[in-house]
Design a protein around this motif. Structure first.
Motif, PDB file in Angstrom:
ATOM      1  N   ARG A  88      11.531   8.310  -1.628  1.00  0.00           N
ATOM      2  CA  ARG A  88      11.858   7.288  -2.633  1.00  0.00           C
ATOM      3  C   ARG A  88      13.375   7.167  -2.697  1.00  0.00           C
ATOM      4  O   ARG A  88      14.084   8.162  -2.903  1.00  0.00           O
ATOM      5  CB  ARG A  88      11.300   7.675  -4.002  1.00  0.00           C
ATOM      6  CG  ARG A  88      11.652   6.682  -5.128  1.00  0.00           C
ATOM      7  CD  ARG A  88      11.122   7.198  -6.458  1.00  0.00           C
ATOM      8  NE  ARG A  88      11.642   6.434  -7.590  1.00  0.00           N
ATOM      9  CZ  ARG A  88      11.008   5.424  -8.201  1.00  0.00           C
ATOM     10  NH1 ARG A  88       9.814   5.068  -7.762  1.00  0.00           N
ATOM     11  NH2 ARG A  88      11.549   4.788  -9.223  1.00  0.00           N
ATOM     12  N   ARG A 106       7.800   2.877 -11.656  1.00  0.00           N
ATOM     13  CA  ARG A 106       7.312   1.904 -10.679  1.00  0.00           C
ATOM     14  C   ARG A 106       8.387   1.577  -9.654  1.00  0.00           C
ATOM     15  O   ARG A 106       9.554   1.378 -10.006  1.00  0.00           O
ATOM     16  CB  ARG A 106       6.879   0.633 -11.398  1.00  0.00           C
ATOM     17  CG  ARG A 106       6.186  -0.379 -10.526  1.00  0.00           C
ATOM     18  CD  ARG A 106       5.714  -1.575 -11.331  1.00  0.00           C
ATOM     19  NE  ARG A 106       4.829  -2.408 -10.534  1.00  0.00           N
ATOM     20  CZ  ARG A 106       4.279  -3.548 -10.963  1.00  0.00           C
ATOM     21  NH1 ARG A 106       4.547  -3.968 -12.200  1.00  0.00           N
ATOM     22  NH2 ARG A 106       3.486  -4.254 -10.175  1.00  0.00           N
ATOM     23  N   SER A 107       7.998   1.516  -8.368  1.00  0.00           N
ATOM     24  CA  SER A 107       8.939   1.125  -7.317  1.00  0.00           C
ATOM     25  C   SER A 107       9.005  -0.393  -7.217  1.00  0.00           C
ATOM     26  O   SER A 107       8.011  -1.093  -7.447  1.00  0.00           O
ATOM     27  CB  SER A 107       8.506   1.689  -5.960  1.00  0.00           C
ATOM     28  OG  SER A 107       8.863   3.043  -5.824  1.00  0.00           O
ATOM     29  N   HIS A 125       7.446  -0.988  -1.782  1.00  0.00           N
ATOM     30  CA  HIS A 125       6.765   0.121  -1.122  1.00  0.00           C
ATOM     31  C   HIS A 125       6.483  -0.291   0.314  1.00  0.00           C
ATOM     32  O   HIS A 125       5.771  -1.261   0.567  1.00  0.00           O
ATOM     33  CB  HIS A 125       5.448   0.442  -1.848  1.00  0.00           C
ATOM     34  CG  HIS A 125       4.634   1.521  -1.214  1.00  0.00           C
ATOM     35  ND1 HIS A 125       3.306   1.725  -1.523  1.00  0.00           N
ATOM     36  CD2 HIS A 125       4.946   2.467  -0.273  1.00  0.00           C
ATOM     37  CE1 HIS A 125       2.833   2.737  -0.821  1.00  0.00           C
ATOM     38  NE2 HIS A 125       3.809   3.196  -0.055  1.00  0.00           N
ATOM     39  N   SER A 162       4.087  -0.493  -6.761  1.00  0.00           N
ATOM     40  CA  SER A 162       5.277  -1.286  -6.462  1.00  0.00           C
ATOM     41  C   SER A 162       5.051  -2.752  -6.810  1.00  0.00           C
ATOM     42  O   SER A 162       3.922  -3.216  -6.946  1.00  0.00           O
ATOM     43  CB  SER A 162       5.636  -1.157  -4.982  1.00  0.00           C
ATOM     44  OG  SER A 162       4.610  -1.717  -4.177  1.00  0.00           O
TER      45      SER A 162
END
Length: 365
Positions: A242, A275-276, A279, A305
């Motif tokens: 990440r 939360r990304s 992804h 994501s």
């Protein structure tokens, strides 16, 4: 799936590739990766990967965008905060040697500061040694990844390699590092894709093979031999990364293993993270033969994501692999079943159209 089974499958495909070759082909990389390039070569390479508009005349990449440029399997050149890194490092050989318009020498010319490895199998890491030896880029991975790359560089007479082994001995372990002052990276050890008994909730996914590249672009003997000679490359553990830059985050994993019954609760760990924004995740794997795309979709649901970019779905080793287009409908249907609060938008990339096209994967941090 154990490495022996994996190597048996890939060796069978590679042997078929070698059997259909003609003499006189040129292996990618070779002497091109032997020496560090000059500035003009670096400017040209960065513009090739990231686009002319994103690279200044002195080679600096614009720092106000996160740029990803796919060059096969799960390998990406990434510019983040103005820093250039590689996510995995392998230029496809064989039938795709002329379909991916890049060489190992081009990876060297990029002059990445780091090469981050998701795992050590050849189709993810076999070009890490020449790139790192020629540029001084730091290889990041498990101690096993770093030892393997160091040994490969020494065996090839390429010189020393700088490494950053991460202390993640067990599945679920995490480690942190920084890329300069602005980019924070967290690495999480997870598991490689594997065949498990059918769970019964998702049918097997067996896309029809497309052997066309073997017929239209017969590989060289050197490319086939490269594949065979790297069959002993070990996984060495699998890492999910990440990246955080300011308020922006990007998650990348180059394999997706079965985690529903994992006692280390990797999926829960991913779900507890913020939360990304993006992804980038592998979708092709051995789990699809019994449980369809269940495993990569589990990762996508946990990461939550806003944008999901599939990878490891190109047809670089037919007939074992299939074109990216064979995965699109199944992915759309699988993502539609994820609850809306955790469902990402699909940003699909296709081979060979989207190789080296950073316009498709440009994000504003």
């Amino acid at each position: 799936m154990c490495d022996l089974t994996r190597r048996a499958l890939l060796t069978t495909g590679a042997a078929a590739v070698v059997g259909g070759t003609t003499l006189g082909g040129t292996a990618l990389g070779g002497t091109a990766a032997a020496a560090a390039p000059g500035r003009a070569r670096t400017v040209a390479a960065r513009r090739l990967f990231f686009g002319r508009a994103n690279v200044a005349a002195d080679g600096r990449v614009r720092p106000d965008r996160v740029l990803l440029s796919w060059f096969g399997v799960t390998s990406f050149a990434m510019a983040i905060g103005g820093r250039v890194v590689l996510l995995d490092a392998w230029v496809p050989r064989g039938t795709y040697a002329r379909r991916v318009p890049v060489t190992t020498g081009d990876l060297v010319a990029l002059r990445p500061s780091h090469v981050l490895l998701g795992h050590g199998h050849f189709d993810h890491a076999a070009d890490a040694a020449p790139v790192a030896a020629a540029t001084g880029a730091v290889v990041v991975g498990t101690p096993e990844h770093c030892s393997q790359v160091t040994a490969q560089a020494a065996a090839a007479g390429l010189g020393p390699v700088r490494t950053r082994p991460l202390a993640v001995p067990d599945v679920g372990d995490e480690a942190e590092l920084r890329l300069g002052r602005r980019v924070r990276v967290t690495a999480l050890r997870h598991v490689h894709s594997a065949v498990e008994a059918p769970a019964g909730d998702v049918p097997p996914f067996l896309p029809p093979p497309d052997p066309t590249p073997v017929l239209t672009d017969p590989p060289s003997l050197e490319d086939g031999l490269h594949t065979l000679l790297h069959q002993g490359d070990q996984e060495g553990g699998s890492l999910l990364y990440r990246f955080e830059l300011g308020g922006f985050s990007l998650t990348w994993n180059d394999t997706a293993g079965p985690l529903r019954d994992d006692p280390s609760r990797v999926l829960d760990r991913l779900a507890r993270r913020p939360r990304s924004d993006v992804h980038v995740g592998a979708v092709q794997g051995f789990g699809q033969y019994t449980n369809g795309l269940r495993d990569p979709l589990d990762y996508a649901e946990a990461v939550r994501s806003r944008v999901f970019v599939p990878s490891h779905h190109d047809n670089w080793l037919p007939p074992i692999t299939a074109p990216a287009s064979a995965y699109e409908q199944a992915l759309r249907e699988g993502l539609a079943a994820i609850p809306e609060a955790r469902r990402p938008a699909l940003r699909f990339v296709r081979d060979t159209r989207d190789y080296l096209d950073a316009r498709r994967l440009t994000f504003r941090p």
